[in-house]
Design a protein around this motif. Structure first.
Motif, short mmCIF file in Angstrom:
data_model
loop_
_atom_site.label_atom_id
_atom_site.label_comp_id
_atom_site.label_asym_id
_atom_site.label_seq_id
_atom_site.Cartn_x
_atom_site.Cartn_y
_atom_site.Cartn_z
N ILE A 198 0.84 -1.20 0.00
CA ILE A 198 0.00 0.00 0.00
C ILE A 198 0.88 1.25 0.00
O ILE A 198 0.68 2.18 -0.78
CB ILE A 198 -0.93 0.01 1.23
N TYR A 199 1.87 1.25 0.90
CA TYR A 199 2.79 2.39 0.96
C TYR A 199 3.53 2.54 -0.37
O TYR A 199 3.70 3.64 -0.89
CB TYR A 199 3.82 2.18 2.06
N THR A 200 4.00 1.42 -0.89
CA THR A 200 4.81 1.44 -2.10
C THR A 200 4.04 2.00 -3.29
O THR A 200 4.56 2.82 -4.06
CB THR A 200 5.32 0.02 -2.43
N ARG A 201 2.80 1.58 -3.44
CA ARG A 201 2.01 2.04 -4.57
C ARG A 201 1.73 3.54 -4.49
O ARG A 201 1.76 4.24 -5.50
CB ARG A 201 0.70 1.25 -4.65
N VAL A 202 1.45 4.02 -3.29
CA VAL A 202 1.22 5.46 -3.13
C VAL A 202 2.51 6.22 -3.41
O VAL A 202 2.51 7.24 -4.12
CB VAL A 202 0.69 5.79 -1.72
N ALA A 203 3.62 5.72 -2.88
CA ALA A 203 4.92 6.37 -3.09
C ALA A 203 5.29 6.42 -4.56
O ALA A 203 5.93 7.38 -5.03
CB ALA A 203 6.00 5.63 -2.30
N ASN A 204 4.85 5.41 -5.31
CA ASN A 204 5.17 5.36 -6.74
C ASN A 204 4.16 6.11 -7.60
O ASN A 204 4.19 6.02 -8.83
CB ASN A 204 5.25 3.90 -7.19
N GLY A 205 3.23 6.84 -6.95
CA GLY A 205 2.32 7.68 -7.72
C GLY A 205 1.00 7.04 -8.08
O GLY A 205 0.49 7.26 -9.18
N LEU A 206 0.42 6.24 -7.19
CA LEU A 206 -0.88 5.63 -7.44
C LEU A 206 -1.91 6.70 -7.82
O LEU A 206 -2.16 7.61 -7.04
CB LEU A 206 -1.35 4.87 -6.19
N PRO A 207 -2.52 6.62 -9.00
CA PRO A 207 -3.43 7.69 -9.42
C PRO A 207 -4.88 7.48 -8.97
O PRO A 207 -5.67 8.42 -8.95
CB PRO A 207 -3.35 7.64 -10.95
N PHE A 208 -5.24 6.23 -8.63
CA PHE A 208 -6.64 5.91 -8.38
C PHE A 208 -6.96 5.74 -6.90
O PHE A 208 -6.14 5.30 -6.11
CB PHE A 208 -7.02 4.61 -9.11
N TYR A 209 -8.20 6.05 -6.56
CA TYR A 209 -8.72 5.74 -5.23
C TYR A 209 -10.12 5.15 -5.39
O TYR A 209 -10.77 5.32 -6.43
CB TYR A 209 -8.78 6.99 -4.34
N THR A 210 -10.57 4.43 -4.38
CA THR A 210 -11.94 3.91 -4.37
C THR A 210 -12.61 4.35 -3.08
O THR A 210 -11.95 4.80 -2.13
CB THR A 210 -11.97 2.37 -4.46
N LEU A 211 -13.91 4.19 -3.04
CA LEU A 211 -14.68 4.60 -1.87
C LEU A 211 -15.18 3.41 -1.06
O LEU A 211 -16.08 3.55 -0.23
CB LEU A 211 -15.86 5.48 -2.30
N GLY A 212 -14.56 2.25 -1.30
CA GLY A 212 -14.86 1.10 -0.45
C GLY A 212 -14.20 1.28 0.90
O GLY A 212 -13.42 2.22 1.12
N SER A 213 -14.50 0.40 1.84
CA SER A 213 -13.90 0.51 3.17
C SER A 213 -13.69 -0.87 3.77
O SER A 213 -14.31 -1.85 3.35
CB SER A 213 -14.80 1.33 4.10
N THR A 214 -12.81 -0.93 4.75
CA THR A 214 -12.58 -2.17 5.49
C THR A 214 -11.95 -1.81 6.83
O THR A 214 -11.71 -0.64 7.12
CB THR A 214 -11.67 -3.13 4.69
N GLY A 215 -11.67 -2.83 7.63
CA GLY A 215 -11.05 -2.60 8.93
C GLY A 215 -9.54 -2.56 8.83
O GLY A 215 -8.93 -3.41 8.19
N PHE A 216 -8.93 -1.58 9.48
CA PHE A 216 -7.47 -1.46 9.52
C PHE A 216 -7.00 -1.56 10.96
O PHE A 216 -7.71 -1.18 11.90
CB PHE A 216 -7.02 -0.11 8.94
N VAL A 217 -5.77 -2.03 11.13
CA VAL A 217 -5.18 -2.15 12.47
C VAL A 217 -3.67 -2.05 12.33
O VAL A 217 -3.11 -2.39 11.29
CB VAL A 217 -5.60 -3.49 13.13
N THR A 218 -3.00 -1.58 13.37
CA THR A 218 -1.54 -1.51 13.33
C THR A 218 -0.94 -2.82 13.80
O THR A 218 -1.53 -3.54 14.61
CB THR A 218 -1.02 -0.38 14.24
N VAL A 219 0.26 -3.11 13.30
CA VAL A 219 0.92 -4.35 13.71
C VAL A 219 1.25 -4.33 15.20
O VAL A 219 1.24 -5.37 15.86
CB VAL A 219 2.20 -4.58 12.85
N ASN A 220 1.50 -3.14 15.75
CA ASN A 220 1.78 -3.04 17.19
C ASN A 220 0.61 -3.53 18.01
O ASN A 220 0.78 -4.23 19.02
CB ASN A 220 2.09 -1.58 17.56
N ASP A 221 -0.61 -3.15 17.60
CA ASP A 221 -1.80 -3.60 18.32
C ASP A 221 -2.00 -5.10 18.19
O ASP A 221 -2.38 -5.78 19.15
CB ASP A 221 -3.04 -2.86 17.81
#
Length: 333
Positions: A198-221
């Motif tokens: 996810i980070y890599t694609r954004v860093a490389n200039g990802l042009p698209f976004y979507t309006l879907g959603s899901t649950g996110f969590v940090t690895v620390n948690d």
């Protein structure tokens, strides 16, 4: 002694660090000597390199039964983090073999060796399917086999069935179902392993976004809660681990702002995503390339699934890290 599988992956490496920091005696298995560096880099990232040598590394494979005999020597607790993560239909056999057969081997040894408690790192992909009257997916939501599921989801669901079977045979277990797990931001722009993509694609200039959603969590948690559950009297339960349900556009924007790159600016509609995965499938077939978009990932990009974390909050009083703030904080590591 504690046994950790998948110690060279995102969750496993962070779990090893957390266990060592808390004074635990840990053994981790690996398949390839070169992969151990991945775990070591996590210790170095947090400036805890001196703790890495406290891990007892052993070459073994969850699909190689003889090697597991040595791995389980003197073990009392097991964290099973190892898994194959792929949404490419070509990997169906590998997913089922690694995630289901590998988990079956792990629980079979745990039963035979009298393991005191077994923690399985599953996924929200293995949770159930919403009925028409339901809003949030919980630990009790029923899996509907008639609805479409990715091969990855099916393999994790099958793996959970092996763990529940082990419970019936006397093994004390806990299952955690994390959402999309975010870890540290990779230092290179070609990292496509796990959520780092996810980070890599954004860093490389990802042009698209979507309006879907899901649950996110940090690895620390994820690793902190897994550790707390294993230390607690809680057993024979599963827990959904998400910090929050977040729209994909919002998480991408936070990453872009943090990395100081352009935000994705083109809305990819469901129709567009379905056309894209079909085109990608044709391209990958013609040019023998790995698929970057599959039917499952296309659907997930615009699905608006909502997950409940109330059970773990009630059980442990868990307070999750804010995902957006976490992204900003790890950028400073």
């Amino acid at each position: 002694m504690i046994l950790v599988t998948g110690g060279t992956g995102l969750v496993g490496a962070h779990l090893l660090l957390h266990l060592i920091e808390n004074g635990e005696n840990v053994r981790a298995i690996y398949r390839n000597q070169n992969n151990i560096q991945k775990a070591k880099s996590v210790f170095e990232l947090y400036k805890k390199a001196e703790l890495f040598d406290k891990i007892n590394w052993l070459e073994a494979d969850i699909l190689d039964v003889p090697s597991l005999e040595l791995a389980f020597a003197d073990i009392k607790f097991v964290y099973h983090c190892a898994a194959l993560i792929s949404f490419d239909p070509k990997n169906e056999d590998g997913l089922r073999k690694t995630n289901i057969e590998g988990t079956a081997n792990m629980v079979n040894f745990s039963i035979a060796k009298g393991i005191e408690k077994f923690c399985f790192v599953s996924s929200i992909a293995a949770l159930g399917d919403l009925a028409p009257h339901e809003t949030y997916i919980t630990e009790e939501t029923e899996w509907n086999p008639e609805k479409p599921h990715s091969d990855y989801a099916i393999s994790k669901y099958g793996a959970e069935m092996e763990v529940w079977r082990a419970l019936q045979e006397g093994l004390n277990i806990v299952i955690i179902n994390p959402g999309v797990i975010l870890g540290p931001i990779p230092k290179t722009k070609n990292n496509d392993q796990g959520s780092a993509e996810i980070y890599t694609r954004v860093a490389n200039g990802l042009p698209f976004y979507t309006l879907g959603s899901t649950g996110f969590v940090t690895v620390n948690d994820v690793v902190r809660i897994a550790f707390e559950l294993m230390k607690s009297d809680i057993k024979n339960e599963r827990f959904t681990l998400i910090s929050d349900n977040i729209v994909f556009r919002d998480i991408l924007n936070t990453i872009a702002e943090t990395l100081k790159v352009k935000k994705p600016r083109i809305h990819a509609s469901p129709l567009f995503m379905n056309i894209l995965w079909l085109a990608d499938g044709i391209f990958s077939t013609l040019f023998f390339q790995r698929k970057t978009i599959t039917k499952a990932t296309a659907k997930a990009s615009y699905s608006k699934n909502l997950y409940s974390n109330e059970k773990i909050k009630t059980a442990l009083g868990t307070v999750f890290l804010d995902v957006h703030q976490y992204i900003k904080d790890v950028s400073k590591l």
